[in-house]
Design an enzyme around this catalytic site. Structure first.
Site, PDB file in Angstrom:
ATOM      1  N   GLU A  70       1.010  -1.195  -0.082  1.00 28.86           N
ATOM      2  CA  GLU A  70       0.145   0.131   0.137  1.00 28.86           C
ATOM      3  C   GLU A  70       0.920   1.256   0.012  1.00 28.86           C
ATOM      4  O   GLU A  70       0.331   2.273  -0.545  1.00 28.86           O
ATOM      5  CB  GLU A  70      -0.899   0.021   1.333  1.00 28.86           C
ATOM      6  CG  GLU A  70      -2.334   0.781   1.147  1.00 28.86           C
ATOM      7  CD  GLU A  70      -3.288   0.430   1.916  1.00 28.86           C
ATOM      8  OE1 GLU A  70      -4.190  -0.037   1.474  1.00 28.86           O
ATOM      9  OE2 GLU A  70      -3.235   0.551   3.192  1.00 28.86           O
TER      10      GLU A  70
ATOM     11  N   HIS B 226       6.906 -26.607   0.523  1.00 25.41           N
ATOM     12  CA  HIS B 226       6.022 -27.784  -0.308  1.00 25.41           C
ATOM     13  C   HIS B 226       4.863 -27.032  -1.220  1.00 25.41           C
ATOM     14  O   HIS B 226       4.083 -27.736  -1.305  1.00 25.41           O
ATOM     15  CB  HIS B 226       5.385 -28.678   0.726  1.00 25.41           C
ATOM     16  CG  HIS B 226       6.586 -29.507   1.528  1.00 25.41           C
ATOM     17  ND1 HIS B 226       6.971 -30.504   1.130  1.00 25.41           N
ATOM     18  CD2 HIS B 226       7.257 -29.311   2.673  1.00 25.41           C
ATOM     19  CE1 HIS B 226       7.872 -31.243   2.031  1.00 25.41           C
ATOM     20  NE2 HIS B 226       8.256 -30.162   2.834  1.00 25.41           N
TER      21      HIS B 226
ATOM     22  N   LYS C 257     -14.325   2.466  -3.266  1.00 20.90           N
ATOM     23  CA  LYS C 257     -15.096   3.193  -1.982  1.00 20.90           C
ATOM     24  C   LYS C 257     -16.219   3.643  -2.493  1.00 20.90           C
ATOM     25  O   LYS C 257     -17.409   3.464  -2.043  1.00 20.90           O
ATOM     26  CB  LYS C 257     -14.174   3.868  -1.152  1.00 20.90           C
ATOM     27  CG  LYS C 257     -13.235   3.173  -0.215  1.00 20.90           C
ATOM     28  CD  LYS C 257     -12.730   3.870   0.939  1.00 20.90           C
ATOM     29  CE  LYS C 257     -11.349   3.181   1.664  1.00 20.90           C
ATOM     30  NZ  LYS C 257     -10.908   3.984   2.405  1.00 20.90           N
TER      31      LYS C 257
END
Lengths: 471, 471
Positions: free
Chosen positions: A299, A326, A440
């Site tokens: 960010e 793995h 938003k």
């Protein structure tokens, strides 16, 4: 005393071979780059911008945190932290490392101890499961939002508040019964939570205005839940302070970490660019530290370049050792040479558990017998770093002295400082997150548009033919 | 009935703009590429290679799983699955989606229900916390390792077996008391676990030889824990079968998913390459599906190119919506245009939870009131897809019909088939993981070398000067 150790030999040519960094650069070009970055970082630290660097020395904030914990801790069996992103990831990382038996989802509960729940997503199943688990009369709800109006956090708060009100004040006449179980951690002046707190007398803790959400873990955001978990917030701050002082005197290790990661990303022509920064802690308690770094790095650095307007920034990838050997190691070893791995571990990881000798006729079982599980984990880390080195893939190693308050506080401060240096190298503003504003606004529009999508929003279904099965 | 829907309009030029895929390509070059990949996939599916495609039709395996669950379920309060990577991630994804109250760490326990624990890391603190929590006399230990000799799994097994033996047979005379609480899921012929099973009479379930660990979730590896959790393994397989049949008849959606992701990675000159494949489920129950995909994609495609020997393969990044809109979205929106996001959600996500109307004078609280938490989550997903689209960033959407056995089974099969197609596009062998062998050998060497490092292994400390603080 030193709470952290950073090793970077496996980024350098003597260890890594041709695609490593020439040590001569360290005294030349890179040193000059580091100096430039330090100047920019120093400039951004003017007296008007206290920011996260002032948190370790903020005695008033520490006192306020301790006082709220002193008031709210007695009789409390559940603390619910409602927050998302920077308001929750640091707290989860901190508690998962230092008090795993307290954090739900991290380890089995400490018997008769407090339980801390983090509600970080507007998921009805998670919220209902949480409501089923809580004993509401022994619950404190800590709502964390710097801006005060984050939709997901607000939604979770409204649901929990209603449940508290119904449980503690069924007649609807004494709101102090449940409002006394609320604590808002938010901006000291602005926002929805602050307004509600003022109007209805809800207790609050401040997030200083110059401290952005993802830089807030060393404020009341992380320290209050830590204090409720029985940790010592003062020791967290003292670890952070040590790194800060070392930084302000000499630069490393934060500036070195940022410099090397940037140099490996933007390598000279003919060398591989490594834009993917893997943070790979070894040990389950340290796993969530990588998720906190991921947000901080993504960010802060995932921005449009100040000069050219191009998208820039590395991609942080959170991995978990030894499990992801793995899962992801094959890609790190043989895939494109576009990654740097930052190993994280603790020098003193605490008491070990010995692997018993049970099938001596089986070679692998015999080999393990008598070693500790934690020893195996550390051996896996070293073997993986060495395997990467032999494949010409760079790595760094960040070692915490121990899994304790001071080392974890130091870890947080190290990466926050490194983020400022990295932002200077990338030429971006580490603060703000302008890229998420559109989402938003669209969310608000869609909610206002009742059932259907707002006409402004294109649905994949509308474009025809690009769906299976055919609509 | 269809358990999955794949939408890809937001990868195409009409929706995305200049950097999208021209729909004309879909009928031309891309169609030809898809045909070639289908041929390669068909060739690799000879009768001698049953592989994961035979699992949905394997009635004998299903019967064996059900029989073992019938024998072991009564009186069992804890099932511990010991496995790592492909032996644990699918089981975790499956249980977390369909039985979150059963899987530790996923949700609070179902009262009086069975609890399933996954021990996937040689961490002494996790192992000790697990031992503290288990009621050993009511515990079954399921050790899962295709090869039978994975060090981490073996270490966990040895520790748990010793604890079982001490608790159930303190006199040391009746090993059947605790050996009857063991179940090995492993290769039918080979390996350490198989040898121990033969010698000491431990119950087993087979992983067919042609099924690699990361392709094994639809074998006993995932189905046995699912059956113990009270899920219907038959319905998981029927969902998988539906996708398999659709694929074998027509190709999509698995071939389309792989084709588009590859096309966006290796774009024509002048277009952005998007080597980072983000898998972003919305909903906490679906979060771990992304970690399963991450392993499958990374370990299958992160390989040396067959022809040129260069490292190839995309980097899968597991994200979680809506939480990571506050963590990673800024990078996805404004950072380098090197990512494709695959959104995952469920069309029918189950009962919602209404957000109450509590502060009508506050705009955002008023906007949320009356909407469901799940509705908000879905609105966030659509808003995020649309925000990415407007920024010219591609995304796909994979919708499960519901969070149920059939849809999750379909999800697993879809990605496994897509992996074969992707491998054909990238020119790599999707099986095997040669890159991790060196690390395993080094681990063995370090263990054998007792306390110190094997002289063969270079420690960062040995290179001098590349450590802070100075050693």
């Amino acid at each position: 005393m030193t709470h952290l150790r950073l090793s970077w030999a496996n980024t350098l040519r003597p260890a890594l071979g041709a695609t490593g960094i020439d040590p001569v650069e360290l005294g030349g070009d890179l040193l000059e780059r580091a100096r430039q970055a330090r100047r920019k970082v120093a400039e951004s630290a003017g007296p008007g911008v206290p920011g996260f660097r002032d948190l370790p020395g903020d005695r008033a904030a520490l006192a306020a945190v301790k006082e709220q914990a002193r008031l709210l801790r007695p009789g409390t069996r559940h603390l619910v932290v409602v927050g998302i992103g920077g308001s929750s990831l640091g707290t989860e990382a901190l508690l998962s490392a230092l008090a795993p038996g307290v954090l739900r989802g991290s380890s089995p509960p400490v018997p008769d101890g407090i339980r801390i729940h983090v509600l970080d997503n507007p998921d009805p199943h998670s919220a209902r499961a949480l409501l089923d688990e809580l004993e509401l009369e022994h619950t404190v709800v800590n709502v964390v939002s710097k801006s005060g109006g984050t939709a997901e956090t607000l939604a979770g708060f409204l649901v929990l508040e209603e449940a508290l009100a119904r449980a503690l004040d069924p007649e609807g006449g004494t709101p102090s019964r449940w409002r006394d179980r609320l604590l808002f951690t938010t901006d000291p002046e602005d926002g929805l939570l602050r307004r509600i707190a003022r109007r209805y007398g809800v207790a609050t803790l401040p997030i200083p205005p110059a401290v952005g959400g993802r830089f807030s873990v060393l404020s009341a955001v992380g320290l209050f839940p830590a204090a409720m978990a029985g940790l010592d917030p003062e020791r967290i701050l003292s670890g952070a302070r040590q790194v800060l002082e070392a930084h302000d005197e000499a630069g490393p290790p934060a500036s070195t970490l940022a410099l090397l990661l940037h140099r490996l990303h933007e390598a000279p022509a003919g060398q591989p660019a490594r834009p993917i920064h893997v943070v790979m802690p070894y040990g389950d308690r340290l796993r969530r530290l990588a998720l906190w770094v991921q947000q901080l790095w993504a960010e802060s650095l995932g921005k449009r370049d100040r000069v050219e307007g191009k998208g820039t920034g590395p991609t942080p990838l959170a991995a978990a050792g030894a499990a992801d050997q793995h899962s992801l190691l094959q890609l790190f070893m043989e895939g494109p040479d576009d990654k740097v791995v930052v190993f994280v571990s603790a020098d003193d990881a605490g008491p070990d558990l010995v692997i018993p000798s049970r099938y001596p006729e089986e070679e692998m079982a015999a080999k393990l017998a008598g070693h500790g599980l934690g020893e195996l984990l550390e051996v896996e880390r070293r073997a993986t770093a060495e395997a990467l080195r032999r494949a010409g893939r760079p790595s760094l190693h960040l070692a915490l002295e121990a899994v304790d308050e001071a080392s974890v506080g130091a870890f947080f401060m190290l990466w926050q400082l490194a983020t400022l240096h990295a932002a200077a190298h990338y030429g971006v503003d580490p603060m703000g997150q302008p890229g998420v504003e559109l989402g938003k606004r669209l969310t608000g529009g869609l909610l206002a548009g009742a059932a259907g999508p707002s006409p402004d929003v294109l649905r994949p279904e509308d474009t025809g033919g690009a769906t299976w099965p055919d609509p």
